[in-house]
Design a protein around this motif. Structure first.
Motif, mmCIF file in Angstrom:
data_model
loop_
_atom_site.group_PDB
_atom_site.id
_atom_site.type_symbol
_atom_site.label_atom_id
_atom_site.label_comp_id
_atom_site.label_asym_id
_atom_site.label_seq_id
_atom_site.Cartn_x
_atom_site.Cartn_y
_atom_site.Cartn_z
ATOM 1 N N ASP A 180 0.838 -1.189 0.000
ATOM 2 C CA ASP A 180 0.000 0.000 0.000
ATOM 3 C C ASP A 180 0.876 1.243 0.000
ATOM 4 O O ASP A 180 1.968 1.256 0.549
ATOM 5 C CB ASP A 180 -0.908 -0.012 1.239
ATOM 6 C CG ASP A 180 -1.849 1.151 1.240
ATOM 7 O OD1 ASP A 180 -1.774 1.967 2.150
ATOM 8 O OD2 ASP A 180 -2.643 1.242 0.295
ATOM 9 N N SER A 196 0.461 4.112 1.477
ATOM 10 C CA SER A 196 0.543 4.852 2.737
ATOM 11 C C SER A 196 0.767 3.902 3.897
ATOM 12 O O SER A 196 0.156 4.038 4.938
ATOM 13 C CB SER A 196 -0.730 5.662 2.959
ATOM 14 O OG SER A 196 -1.846 4.818 2.918
ATOM 15 N N ALA A 218 -0.954 4.632 7.625
ATOM 16 C CA ALA A 218 -2.276 4.084 7.931
ATOM 17 C C ALA A 218 -2.217 2.568 7.926
ATOM 18 O O ALA A 218 -1.300 1.973 7.385
ATOM 19 C CB ALA A 218 -3.313 4.590 6.920
ATOM 20 N N LEU A 242 -7.910 0.357 5.449
ATOM 21 C CA LEU A 242 -8.137 0.918 4.111
ATOM 22 C C LEU A 242 -8.674 -0.116 3.140
ATOM 23 O O LEU A 242 -9.212 0.226 2.095
ATOM 24 C CB LEU A 242 -6.818 1.493 3.566
ATOM 25 C CG LEU A 242 -6.273 2.699 4.316
ATOM 26 C CD1 LEU A 242 -4.917 3.066 3.760
ATOM 27 C CD2 LEU A 242 -7.233 3.861 4.219
ATOM 28 N N SER A 294 -6.274 9.527 -2.672
ATOM 29 C CA SER A 294 -6.670 8.808 -1.470
ATOM 30 C C SER A 294 -5.785 9.245 -0.315
ATOM 31 O O SER A 294 -4.785 9.932 -0.493
ATOM 32 C CB SER A 294 -6.545 7.290 -1.708
ATOM 33 O OG SER A 294 -5.210 6.969 -1.999
ATOM 34 N N ASN A 295 -6.200 8.797 0.883
ATOM 35 C CA ASN A 295 -5.435 9.058 2.104
ATOM 36 C C ASN A 295 -5.272 10.564 2.346
ATOM 37 O O ASN A 295 -4.162 11.068 2.517
ATOM 38 C CB ASN A 295 -4.071 8.357 2.036
ATOM 39 C CG ASN A 295 -3.407 8.316 3.391
ATOM 40 O OD1 ASN A 295 -4.076 8.314 4.430
ATOM 41 N ND2 ASN A 295 -2.098 8.308 3.387
ATOM 42 N N GLU A 334 -12.376 6.939 2.643
ATOM 43 C CA GLU A 334 -11.020 6.589 2.187
ATOM 44 C C GLU A 334 -10.972 5.133 1.710
ATOM 45 O O GLU A 334 -10.355 4.812 0.687
ATOM 46 C CB GLU A 334 -10.030 6.792 3.341
ATOM 47 C CG GLU A 334 -9.782 8.238 3.734
ATOM 48 C CD GLU A 334 -8.812 8.925 2.784
ATOM 49 O OE1 GLU A 334 -8.529 10.082 2.978
ATOM 50 O OE2 GLU A 334 -8.341 8.278 1.826
ATOM 51 N N SER A 345 -10.054 3.821 -2.113
ATOM 52 C CA SER A 345 -8.962 2.860 -2.354
ATOM 53 C C SER A 345 -9.464 1.661 -3.149
ATOM 54 O O SER A 345 -8.809 1.196 -4.070
ATOM 55 C CB SER A 345 -8.378 2.401 -1.018
ATOM 56 O OG SER A 345 -7.801 3.478 -0.331
ATOM 57 N N LYS A 395 1.401 15.747 2.788
ATOM 58 C CA LYS A 395 0.977 14.606 1.991
ATOM 59 C C LYS A 395 1.834 14.430 0.749
ATOM 60 O O LYS A 395 2.131 13.303 0.327
ATOM 61 C CB LYS A 395 -0.503 14.754 1.602
ATOM 62 C CG LYS A 395 -1.451 14.670 2.778
ATOM 63 C CD LYS A 395 -1.297 13.329 3.491
ATOM 64 C CE LYS A 395 -2.189 13.251 4.718
ATOM 65 N NZ LYS A 395 -1.996 11.967 5.435
ATOM 66 N N ASN A 454 3.953 11.107 -0.084
ATOM 67 C CA ASN A 454 3.769 10.428 -1.364
ATOM 68 C C ASN A 454 5.080 10.328 -2.130
ATOM 69 O O ASN A 454 5.379 9.307 -2.778
ATOM 70 C CB ASN A 454 2.712 11.170 -2.191
ATOM 71 C CG ASN A 454 2.293 10.376 -3.415
ATOM 72 O OD1 ASN A 454 1.713 9.304 -3.292
ATOM 73 N ND2 ASN A 454 2.620 10.887 -4.590
#
Length: 778
Positions: free
Chosen positions: A65, A67, A71, A76, A342-343, A351, A355, A451, A455
């Motif tokens: 994933d 993130s 998370a 998710l 997302s996220n 969210e 996903s 973010k 990312n």
């Protein structure tokens, strides 16, 4: 109790007989076993052994994933958390796009062989010449084989299956009948070495890999995946498996990067908008301060803001969420089905839905690479995408309503508090409003920056989709051919096939072979087994004869004493059979020659006047009258009929005579019975050679003259139904005092064998045949 013992003994005898029938055919079983074992040896000698190569992958939820550091994947719904998703990954491993890349990278659509005397050996690593297909000219090309027939310097000559030659140079493209290829020489070529190159269409090799590569899930909970391949070259199989795992991880990395890039683009666009808004609010604040000559409003607004600080903070958070929801709503309102960001710190349910939507978009895009929009799977995915998008819009709308409700409540509270601070200058209100806007934009700006960095970090970290636990390796054991299975299997088939053939033959065989076959169908006794004779052997019992034939007829004469009645006149013995060719005349003649002696003369009467056969064994020296003439001419004297045998002077013969047109009428006119009565006083034994019972009824006309009837059957010729026919004649009282004589019995008749011991070794000639003739001799 005795009956039970008899049944057990009879059942044991039947089992023994059945086994003996097959044991009698033992040479054929030995020959069959040798043939199959030889075939197995040749197969193992020239077959190419195959080995199984294997590699093992381990999946980690947290590595799948974007993130993972921020998370929980289970919340998710993106990670590989169940067996169904692990099975879908197994399908991806063996998908055509990945296999096509493997074929291209390893150049698997070109195969190399070193020619041998019997079989060709495939090459993979140490190849003196390599080839590569540049272009194709045939649309439906499958494969083409070429032999390298000549190499001179940099030139070479290729020859296809149709003996067509193509000449070219190394490192220079050459046009073949299916396309353009280029050949390179890697190392010197040994003298007198022959090589063969097979060019394949890549899609054909992909199809073959799809069938040969096996993906198994040994332990779904442990998130393990085994990928195996069976091939003749372990190094080639290992290279293929390693390339498959490499391309699989690269494919997963591409999917991960694609999602991260879409998120990056969304954040960059939002940062541009927020930067402009934040710049505008700061300019507004600066302009307000200049116009109102305000330096510090904190002291002026401290008391007023003390009661509203918490509500304002909550309002800022709600408005930030509302702004994000508005932006996300704009993305969700677009008609094209693209990946969504997302996220973003929104509601976990929203969210998770986003996903799932992104994963479904990626899966559909993969499927479109090898399918069309009309594919049922693509249509189903589009339907699910549309459904998820509707769910996303509904969630956004519901959350906006919730946020707006919260904002309204907070604003009402702030308004209530503002009434309390009416005395605060209006400039303070405006100034705080400007600062509030500034803080809102700053928080959103910092949030998006955070973010973006997260990312970017995730995009830069190259974590494989699956960890290679065991690199490709090949097991030592040969998968095929397996000697421990093929040799026992060949041995088993060597026994089974002749057994099945003989079983069918025995099942369809309805012939009589031994006295046991007669005992199974009749209560009549069997007096003797006449041995089988060769054409070169003497068919007549001679004087002082100790052959097996003579001893058999001596046994017959001995057994007849227990069958014949005691009487002063001649004892009449009728010899008959069911059909022609069962040996009744042979039995009649030799019985007469054996039973006749100085103390008791014997008379042999040829009563088969339709087809007389006695003269074959004892030819008439001069043409004279016979039984036929006596039956139709009352003036014929009996003395004119009798002829003394040249083989045994104590045996006289009455031949059948001329063949009449009405034998049944002659035998039924009563003259035959008068002949028997007349001769009974002159002879001790009268043997009647009669006609076959199933063909004509002549024998039944004279059956009343016989004291005993010998019913001849021929081993291996007479059928079981003839025994039933004989039983019917006895049951209907058409024949009396009947006993069977089995003629032409081989030494192994019916599987038991006929172990002749009549000769006692006297005058026996040894078999001069070779040992192998004795083995296969029936």
């Amino acid at each position: 109790m005795q009956q039970t013992e008899f049944q057990a003994k009879e059942e044991k005898l039947n089992i023994r007989k059945t086994i003996s029938k097959y044991l009698y055919k033992w040479p054929w079983f030995i020959a069959s076993i040798l043939i199959f074992l030889s075939g197995a040896y040749i197969y193992l000698r020239y077959s190419v052994p195959k080995y199984q190569s294997k590699t093992t992958l381990k999946f980690d939820k947290k590595q799948n994933d974007l993130s993972s550091a921020l998370a929980d994947l289970d919340n998710l719904g993106i990670g590989l958390g169940n067996s169904d998703e692990l099975k879908s990954e197994a399908a991806v491993v063996n998908s055509r796009p990945i296999l096509m890349q493997v074929v291209k990278n390893l150049n698997l659509n070109v195969e190399y062989y070193s020619a041998g005397e019997i079989k060709d050996s495939q090459l993979f690593s140490k190849i003196p010449i390599t080839a590569k297909i540049l272009t194709y000219t045939k649309e439906k090309f499958v494969s083409a084989a070429y032999s390298i027939t000549e190499i001179k310097g940099d030139q070479f000559t290729l020859e296809n299956d149709k003996k067509k030659e193509f000449t070219g140079k190394f490192n220079v493209p050459v046009q073949l009948d299916f396309g353009t290829v280029i050949l390179q020489r890697n190392s010197p070529i040994a003298a007198k070495s022959e090589y063969k190159i097979i060019f394949w269409n890549p899609i054909e090799k992909v199809k073959k890999l799809e069938k040969t590569i096996q993906v198994n899930l040994p332990d779904e909970k442990a998130m393990l995946m085994d990928i195996s391949l069976i091939g003749t070259l372990p190094e080639k199989s290992e290279a293929i498996l390693n390339e498959v795992t490499k391309q699989y991880n690269l494919d997963g990395q591409r999917d991960k990067n694609l999602q991260a890039q879409n998120t990056q683009e969304f954040i960059d666009k939002r940062l541009e908008v927020i930067t402009k808004d934040l710049s505008g609010v700061e300019n507004q604040k600066e302009d307000f301060q200049n116009r109102n000559r305000i330096v510090d409003l904190q002291a002026q607004a401290e008391l007023a803001l003390q009661n509203t600080s918490e509500n304002t903070k909550a309002l800022l958070q709600q408005q930030a969420q509302l702004d994000l929801l508005n932006s996300l709503s704009a993305e969700a309102s677009k008609s094209n089905n693209q990946l969504m960001p997302s996220n973003l710190g929104l509601n976990p349910s929203l969210e998770q839905t986003i996903s799932q939507y992104n994963l479904l978009i990626i899966s559909r895009n993969k499927t479109l690479k090898q399918a069309t929009n009309e594919n049922p799977a693509v249509i189903e995915m589009n339907r699910e995408i549309a459904s998820l998008k509707d769910v996303i819009r509904d969630n956004i709308r519901e959350q906006k309503q919730t946020v707006q409700t919260g904002i309204s409540q907070l604003q009402n509270q702030i308004t209530t508090n503002n009434n309390v601070i009416e005395k605060v200058p209006g400039q303070s209100k405006v100034y705080r409003g400007i600062e509030r806007q500034q803080n809102l934009k700053e928080q959103l700006f910092l949030f998006l920056l955070q973010k973006r960095e997260e990312n970017a970090i995730n995009l830069s970290v190259d974590v494989p989709k699956a960890k290679i636990v065991n690199p490709a390796f090949t097991e030592d054991a040969v998968v095929s051919p397996k000697k421990d299975i093929i040799f026992p299997g060949a041995f088993f088939l060597g026994i089974l096939i002749p057994f099945a053939i003989f079983y069918l033959l025995f099942l369809l065989d309805d012939k009589i072979y031994s006295r046991d076959d007669i005992k199974e169908r009749s209560r009549l006794g069997v007096l003797v087994d006449i041995p089988s004779l060769k054409d070169s052997e003497n068919h007549l019992v001679q004087k002082n004869d100790f052959s097996e034939l003579a001893e058999a007829f001596r046994v017959l004469v001995s057994n007849l004493k227990f069958v014949l009645p005691a009487k002063e006149s001649a004892k009449v013995i009728m010899v008959t059979s069911s059909v022609k060719g069962e040996g009744k005349t042979l039995v009649s003649v030799n019985l007469a020659l054996t039973i006749a002696n100085k103390n008791g003369r014997a008379l042999l009467i040829g009563s088969d006047i339709r087809n007389p056969q006695i003269q074959r064994y004892d030819s008439e020296p001069v043409k004279r009258k016979g039984l036929t003439e006596f039956l139709y001419d009352d003036s014929v004297n009996v003395e004119d009929l009798v002829h003394t045998s040249t083989t045994n002077p104590s045996c006289d013969v009455i031949y059948a005579g001329a063949i009449p047109p009405n034998p049944q009428e002659l035998l039924s006119n009563g003259r035959y019975q008068k002949l028997i009565e007349q001769m009974s006083s002159r002879y001790a034994y009268i043997i009647i050679d009669s006609a076959p019972l199933m063909l004509v009824s002549d024998t039944l006309s004279i059956a009343d003259t016989a004291d005993a009837t010998l019913y001849v059957v021929r081993s291996g010729i007479s059928k079981n139904i003839l025994i039933d026919f004989a039983n019917d004649l006895v049951r209907d009282s058409k024949l009396s005092n009947v006993s069977f004589v089995i003629n032409d019995v081989s030494r192994r008749a019916g599987g038991y064998g006929y172990n002749y011991s009549y000769g006692y070794g006297y005058s026996q000639t040894k078999d001069k045949n070779s040992w192998w003739k004795k083995i296969f001799k029936s």
